[in-house]
Design a protein around this motif. Structure first.
Motif, PDB file in Angstrom:
ATOM      1  N   PRO A 206     -10.709 -49.776 -46.393  1.00  0.00           N
ATOM      2  CA  PRO A 206      -9.549 -50.049 -47.253  1.00  0.00           C
ATOM      3  C   PRO A 206      -8.418 -50.770 -46.538  1.00  0.00           C
ATOM      4  O   PRO A 206      -7.478 -51.223 -47.181  1.00  0.00           O
ATOM      5  N   HIS A 207      -8.491 -50.872 -45.215  1.00  0.00           N
ATOM      6  CA  HIS A 207      -7.477 -51.582 -44.442  1.00  0.00           C
ATOM      7  C   HIS A 207      -8.119 -52.132 -43.190  1.00  0.00           C
ATOM      8  O   HIS A 207      -9.162 -51.626 -42.746  1.00  0.00           O
ATOM      9  N   PRO A 208      -7.559 -53.158 -42.577  1.00  0.00           N
ATOM     10  CA  PRO A 208      -8.145 -53.722 -41.358  1.00  0.00           C
ATOM     11  C   PRO A 208      -8.180 -52.686 -40.238  1.00  0.00           C
ATOM     12  O   PRO A 208      -7.195 -51.985 -39.997  1.00  0.00           O
ATOM     13  N   PRO A 209      -9.313 -52.547 -39.560  1.00  0.00           N
ATOM     14  CA  PRO A 209      -9.398 -51.597 -38.445  1.00  0.00           C
ATOM     15  C   PRO A 209      -8.431 -51.973 -37.329  1.00  0.00           C
ATOM     16  O   PRO A 209      -8.220 -53.150 -37.043  1.00  0.00           O
ATOM     17  N   GLN A 210      -7.826 -50.963 -36.720  1.00  0.00           N
ATOM     18  CA  GLN A 210      -6.893 -51.166 -35.616  1.00  0.00           C
ATOM     19  C   GLN A 210      -7.570 -50.734 -34.313  1.00  0.00           C
ATOM     20  O   GLN A 210      -7.904 -49.557 -34.134  1.00  0.00           O
ATOM     21  N   ALA A 211      -7.776 -51.695 -33.424  1.00  0.00           N
ATOM     22  CA  ALA A 211      -8.531 -51.428 -32.205  1.00  0.00           C
ATOM     23  C   ALA A 211      -7.892 -50.337 -31.358  1.00  0.00           C
ATOM     24  O   ALA A 211      -8.583 -49.482 -30.799  1.00  0.00           O
ATOM     25  N   LEU A 212      -6.559 -50.345 -31.239  1.00  0.00           N
ATOM     26  CA  LEU A 212      -5.871 -49.365 -30.401  1.00  0.00           C
ATOM     27  C   LEU A 212      -6.091 -47.949 -30.925  1.00  0.00           C
ATOM     28  O   LEU A 212      -6.360 -47.019 -30.164  1.00  0.00           O
ATOM     29  N   ALA A 213      -6.012 -47.804 -32.238  1.00  0.00           N
ATOM     30  CA  ALA A 213      -6.194 -46.482 -32.838  1.00  0.00           C
ATOM     31  C   ALA A 213      -7.636 -46.013 -32.710  1.00  0.00           C
ATOM     32  O   ALA A 213      -7.898 -44.839 -32.424  1.00  0.00           O
TER      33      ALA A 213
ATOM     34  N   GLY B  36     -11.769 -42.588 -29.212  1.00  0.00           N
ATOM     35  CA  GLY B  36     -12.938 -42.608 -28.332  1.00  0.00           C
ATOM     36  C   GLY B  36     -14.005 -43.576 -28.769  1.00  0.00           C
ATOM     37  O   GLY B  36     -15.141 -43.492 -28.300  1.00  0.00           O
ATOM     38  N   LEU B  37     -13.646 -44.513 -29.669  1.00  0.00           N
ATOM     39  CA  LEU B  37     -14.606 -45.497 -30.175  1.00  0.00           C
ATOM     40  C   LEU B  37     -14.325 -46.850 -29.532  1.00  0.00           C
ATOM     41  O   LEU B  37     -13.299 -47.471 -29.812  1.00  0.00           O
ATOM     42  N   PRO B  38     -15.215 -47.335 -28.662  1.00  0.00           N
ATOM     43  CA  PRO B  38     -14.992 -48.619 -27.995  1.00  0.00           C
ATOM     44  C   PRO B  38     -14.955 -49.765 -29.001  1.00  0.00           C
ATOM     45  O   PRO B  38     -15.910 -49.932 -29.773  1.00  0.00           O
ATOM     46  N   PRO B  39     -13.882 -50.553 -29.036  1.00  0.00           N
ATOM     47  CA  PRO B  39     -13.812 -51.671 -29.986  1.00  0.00           C
ATOM     48  C   PRO B  39     -14.980 -52.643 -29.854  1.00  0.00           C
ATOM     49  O   PRO B  39     -15.394 -53.249 -30.842  1.00  0.00           O
ATOM     50  N   SER B  40     -15.533 -52.766 -28.652  1.00  0.00           N
ATOM     51  CA  SER B  40     -16.646 -53.692 -28.447  1.00  0.00           C
ATOM     52  C   SER B  40     -17.907 -53.255 -29.193  1.00  0.00           C
ATOM     53  O   SER B  40     -18.826 -54.052 -29.392  1.00  0.00           O
ATOM     54  N   GLN B  41     -17.973 -51.993 -29.599  1.00  0.00           N
ATOM     55  CA  GLN B  41     -19.144 -51.472 -30.300  1.00  0.00           C
ATOM     56  C   GLN B  41     -18.972 -51.458 -31.812  1.00  0.00           C
ATOM     57  O   GLN B  41     -19.843 -50.973 -32.528  1.00  0.00           O
TER      58      GLN B  41
ATOM     59  N   LEU C 163      -2.642 -39.064 -31.058  1.00  0.00           N
ATOM     60  CA  LEU C 163      -1.348 -39.469 -30.521  1.00  0.00           C
ATOM     61  C   LEU C 163      -0.819 -40.724 -31.207  1.00  0.00           C
ATOM     62  O   LEU C 163       0.391 -40.928 -31.297  1.00  0.00           O
ATOM     63  N   LEU C 164      -1.739 -41.568 -31.676  1.00  0.00           N
ATOM     64  CA  LEU C 164      -1.330 -42.834 -32.269  1.00  0.00           C
ATOM     65  C   LEU C 164      -1.263 -42.771 -33.789  1.00  0.00           C
ATOM     66  O   LEU C 164      -1.058 -43.788 -34.442  1.00  0.00           O
ATOM     67  N   GLN C 165      -1.419 -41.601 -34.346  1.00  0.00           N
ATOM     68  CA  GLN C 165      -1.526 -41.507 -35.794  1.00  0.00           C
ATOM     69  C   GLN C 165      -0.275 -42.019 -36.504  1.00  0.00           C
ATOM     70  O   GLN C 165      -0.348 -42.578 -37.590  1.00  0.00           O
ATOM     71  N   ARG C 166       0.888 -41.860 -35.879  1.00  0.00           N
ATOM     72  CA  ARG C 166       2.111 -42.304 -36.523  1.00  0.00           C
ATOM     73  C   ARG C 166       2.243 -43.821 -36.545  1.00  0.00           C
ATOM     74  O   ARG C 166       2.975 -44.380 -37.342  1.00  0.00           O
ATOM     75  N   HIS C 167       1.555 -44.472 -35.631  1.00  0.00           N
ATOM     76  CA  HIS C 167       1.775 -45.902 -35.468  1.00  0.00           C
ATOM     77  C   HIS C 167       0.580 -46.759 -35.847  1.00  0.00           C
ATOM     78  O   HIS C 167       0.739 -47.962 -36.059  1.00  0.00           O
TER      79      HIS C 167
ATOM     80  N   GLY D 232     -15.093 -63.683 -48.132  1.00  0.00           N
ATOM     81  CA  GLY D 232     -16.536 -63.848 -48.081  1.00  0.00           C
ATOM     82  C   GLY D 232     -17.134 -62.924 -47.050  1.00  0.00           C
ATOM     83  O   GLY D 232     -16.442 -62.386 -46.189  1.00  0.00           O
ATOM     84  N   LEU D 233     -18.403 -62.722 -47.122  1.00  0.00           N
ATOM     85  CA  LEU D 233     -19.105 -61.804 -46.230  1.00  0.00           C
ATOM     86  C   LEU D 233     -19.172 -62.401 -44.844  1.00  0.00           C
ATOM     87  O   LEU D 233     -19.752 -63.440 -44.628  1.00  0.00           O
ATOM     88  N   GLN D 234     -18.557 -61.736 -43.848  1.00  0.00           N
ATOM     89  CA  GLN D 234     -18.615 -62.220 -42.486  1.00  0.00           C
ATOM     90  C   GLN D 234     -18.407 -61.063 -41.529  1.00  0.00           C
ATOM     91  O   GLN D 234     -17.520 -60.249 -41.706  1.00  0.00           O
ATOM     92  N   PRO D 235     -19.240 -60.964 -40.502  1.00  0.00           N
ATOM     93  CA  PRO D 235     -19.049 -59.916 -39.503  1.00  0.00           C
ATOM     94  C   PRO D 235     -17.927 -60.310 -38.563  1.00  0.00           C
ATOM     95  O   PRO D 235     -17.796 -61.463 -38.197  1.00  0.00           O
ATOM     96  N   GLU D 236     -17.116 -59.334 -38.194  1.00  0.00           N
ATOM     97  CA  GLU D 236     -16.032 -59.587 -37.250  1.00  0.00           C
ATOM     98  C   GLU D 236     -16.005 -58.448 -36.235  1.00  0.00           C
ATOM     99  O   GLU D 236     -15.897 -57.294 -36.614  1.00  0.00           O
ATOM    100  N   LEU D 237     -16.033 -58.780 -34.975  1.00  0.00           N
ATOM    101  CA  LEU D 237     -15.842 -57.760 -33.960  1.00  0.00           C
ATOM    102  C   LEU D 237     -14.395 -57.360 -33.955  1.00  0.00           C
ATOM    103  O   LEU D 237     -13.506 -58.202 -34.004  1.00  0.00           O
ATOM    104  N   VAL D 238     -14.129 -56.054 -33.967  1.00  0.00           N
ATOM    105  CA  VAL D 238     -12.762 -55.570 -33.914  1.00  0.00           C
ATOM    106  C   VAL D 238     -12.198 -55.889 -32.538  1.00  0.00           C
ATOM    107  O   VAL D 238     -12.744 -55.479 -31.524  1.00  0.00           O
ATOM    108  N   GLN D 239     -11.123 -56.597 -32.492  1.00  0.00           N
ATOM    109  CA  GLN D 239     -10.544 -57.007 -31.213  1.00  0.00           C
ATOM    110  C   GLN D 239      -9.195 -56.349 -31.012  1.00  0.00           C
ATOM    111  O   GLN D 239      -8.560 -55.921 -31.935  1.00  0.00           O
TER     112      GLN D 239
END
Length: 235
Positions: free
Chosen positions: A86-93, A98-103, A209-213, A228-235
């Motif tokens: 429902p919203h763009p994933p935030q890599a820092l959050a 514990g989820l590596p953005p590269s994965q 810790l980052l839930q507020r931001h 359109g349908l396109q894969p994007e690595l979360v950066q």
């Protein structure tokens, strides 16, 4: 009937049988939920792989990512796909969970049919550790196709749908309703292979810790623009 009277368990007659008073044995591999009180209420003691799991949300962003965090971390040796969040994933959050953005792979589409096609391809490939698919309206036929596709591998597959969908039929063997509660979630057992449970289970969740931001478990202020349908690595 005579076999049961001779202390033969229903599972020994057929894997899909179980006593109504007991939780069924899982016929697929399960991943620990990381929440002992919840695991005790699930057949197999965890999230089943290779099957559709229906998570019915009162609204997005009430703690579903924190609920799934332990299982997603365990599955992160392979790619984790976020489809139509429902919203763009935030890599820092996500990294704080514990989820590596590269994965992580973010997929979005302008058409629901394209999103359903993408989900089916991810499941049939068997190359991903988990698929999280947010969808508002899915027809029963499409759910059955996705459930069959999930059985091609051992991917953790969670459908995030509105709470109102609990009234509709679903091939998912496990369906849970999620409502916000002070300090955590109220988990309702809409469907499971085992005894019916009327009272919801309160599951405490520790805020990040980052839930507020960072928008990890918070609704987006506006819909994400689809391109359109396109894969994007979360950066």
């Amino acid at each position: 009937m005579s076999s049961l009277q001779n202390n033969t368990s229903p599972e020994e007659l057929h894997p899909s049988l179980w006593l109504a008073s007991q939780l069924a044995r899982a016929n697929t591999r399960c991943v620990d939920t990381g929440h002992p009180v919840l695991s005790k209420q699930l057949p197999g003691g965890g999230w089943p792989t290779g099957t559709l799991v229906d998570l019915l949300l009162q609204q997005p962003g009430i703690g579903e990512m924190r609920l799934l965090r332990p299982a997603l971390v365990a599955a992160a040796s392979r790619r984790i796909v976020l489809l139509q969040p429902p919203h763009p994933p935030q890599a820092l959050a996500l990294a704080a969970l514990g989820l590596p953005p590269s994965q992580l792979v973010w997929l979005r589409s302008t058409r629901s049919n394209d999103a359903l096609w993408a989900a089916e391809q991810v499941l049939r490939s068997g190359s991903c550790g988990a698929l999280l698919f947010w969808a508002n309206h899915v027809r029963g036929e499409s759910l059955r196709r996705l459930h069959l596709a999930a059985q091609c591998g051992e991917t953790l597959f969670f459908m995030m749908r509105p709470l109102a969908a609990a009234q509709d039929s679903s091939p998912a063997p496990l369906r849970l309703s999620l409502r916000p509660a002070a300090g955590g979630l109220d988990v309702g057992f809409v469907k499971r292979r085992g005894p019916q449970r009327e009272a919801p289970l309160f599951l405490p969740l520790t805020p990040t810790l980052l839930q507020r931001h960072a928008f990890v478990d918070r609704p987006a202020p506006a819909p994400v623009t689809a391109r359109g349908l396109q894969p994007e690595l979360v950066q």
